[in-house]
Design an enzyme around this catalytic site. Sequence first.
Site, PDB file in Angstrom:
ATOM      1  N   CYS A  50       0.819  -1.210   0.000  1.00 22.10           N
ATOM      2  CA  CYS A  50       0.000   0.000   0.000  1.00 22.10           C
ATOM      3  C   CYS A  50       0.853   1.259   0.000  1.00 22.10           C
ATOM      4  O   CYS A  50       0.398   2.322  -0.425  1.00 22.10           O
ATOM      5  CB  CYS A  50      -0.959   0.004   1.191  1.00 22.10           C
ATOM      6  N   ARG A  52       4.317   1.306  -1.175  1.00 21.71           N
ATOM      7  CA  ARG A  52       5.463   1.309  -2.087  1.00 21.71           C
ATOM      8  C   ARG A  52       5.250   0.352  -3.252  1.00 21.71           C
ATOM      9  O   ARG A  52       4.581  -0.683  -3.116  1.00 21.71           O
ATOM     10  CB  ARG A  52       6.752   0.957  -1.351  1.00 21.71           C
ATOM     11  N   GLY A 191      -9.137  -8.665   5.276  1.00 24.57           N
ATOM     12  CA  GLY A 191      -7.742  -9.063   5.086  1.00 24.57           C
ATOM     13  C   GLY A 191      -6.888  -8.714   6.287  1.00 24.57           C
ATOM     14  O   GLY A 191      -7.398  -8.474   7.391  1.00 24.57           O
ATOM     15  N   GLY A 194      -7.617  -5.273   7.858  1.00 27.21           N
ATOM     16  CA  GLY A 194      -8.872  -5.313   8.599  1.00 27.21           C
ATOM     17  C   GLY A 194      -8.719  -6.041   9.920  1.00 27.21           C
ATOM     18  O   GLY A 194      -9.270  -5.637  10.945  1.00 27.21           O
TER      19      GLY A 194
END
Length: 455
Positions: A50, A52, A191, A194
């Site tokens: 998320c 890089r 996931g 979460g």
Amino acid sequence: MHILVVGLDYKTAPVEIREQLSFEPSELGTAMSKLKEEKSILENIVISTCNRTEIYAVVDQLHTGRFYIKRFLADWFGLEKEDVSPYLKFYENDGAVEHLFRVACGLDSMVIGETQILGQVRSSFKVAQEEKTIGTVFNYLFKQAVTVAKRSHAETDIASNAVSVSYAAVELAKKIFGRLSDKHVLILGAGKMGELAAQNLQGQGIGQVTVINRTYEKAKELAGRFSGEPKSLNQLEKTLSEADILISSTGAKQFVITKEMVESANKKRKGRPLFMVDIAVPRDLDPAISEVEGAFLYDIDDLEGIVAANLKERRAVAEQVELLIEAEIVEFKQWLNTLGVVPVISALREKALTIQADTMQSIERKLPNLTHREMKLLNKHTKSIINQMLKDPILKAKEIAAEPNAEEKLLLFKEIFDLQVEDEEQKVEPVQVEQGSFQLFKPNMAQGFATVASE
């Protein structure tokens, strides 16, 4: 041969750019195989999270490697190279090695010391092994990166009490609402992110948790572990009208929640504010939602302030990890140096074994009455003599590889033994290292280890 990193991260590109250049986990194998076909790329691994997207490559030339990797990124995501270039960063040789170690240890993360990145590095490494896009150099380097990360976790407190992005999202909610014990939180996406959000919410004594996921069974499993209520995706709009807080991380390629959905939910909220944190990349929530009255939208880049407070406390520990990394870089260079002497040692062994084999054939011709057992014993003992004779020269050749004038000495070594080294691509070339005045030697890396480069 050079080691090159080309990529972007939360420091060089905002989330709206990162989401355009983010690989799905299921795409990584195909992407690496495709990149392997590009000119100049000898080995490659793609890491995409998320925060890089980075391509690690062994290339024959730095300038062509940069060009073809930039072109690959632009082509893969349907963009122009000129649109991608301003956000890219480049690391070369020792700068690339140091960067990989920092990434694996969590030192380059938005959340210093977070351990999730190590799992992502290992996952990409595994895919590269399966797709056969890496060879000798990256097999060694990435195993070492995993090792140094494990050492940093075991030998320092870098991973202790490290906040996660999900933790930061919950902290942001706490700052706005004060207490969370009477709030209803909707977690969208079951996931890893979460799950971490649910853990942090439970620690804050959240009043009510609802989990919605595209696959209901996953929502049910996560909700069951944290005393929450699972719901199916078709109940999303209704739940939006009931929740106080939304934390979203689905990994969908398009917006899951639109401005219209929030406007519709708003009519039933009776003026109650809706606090939303989008920690997905690509984003789950339409940025236009921020225009809706009573809707407060935050994305992953808005969490940096909370993360910065945690960073201050972790700087001293980070310095300990930096020392570990420095030592590991030296070890990698020493290993890399030995590659230059490998063809020399191979040629020496091959010549010695050829002499031994010719000798055995001569003995067999001159003494035809020797039994099979006698010939076997002779073969064994002549090979033993060869191994004993080669032991010291081989050890000396390895020592020479680390010396300042290695190239000159290895040439003399080859002349003394009259060795024909066929693989000229593996020849030893001098490497000037910026720190200090000494030279290292390694196969075909004439430009040496450079620090982070800009373009």
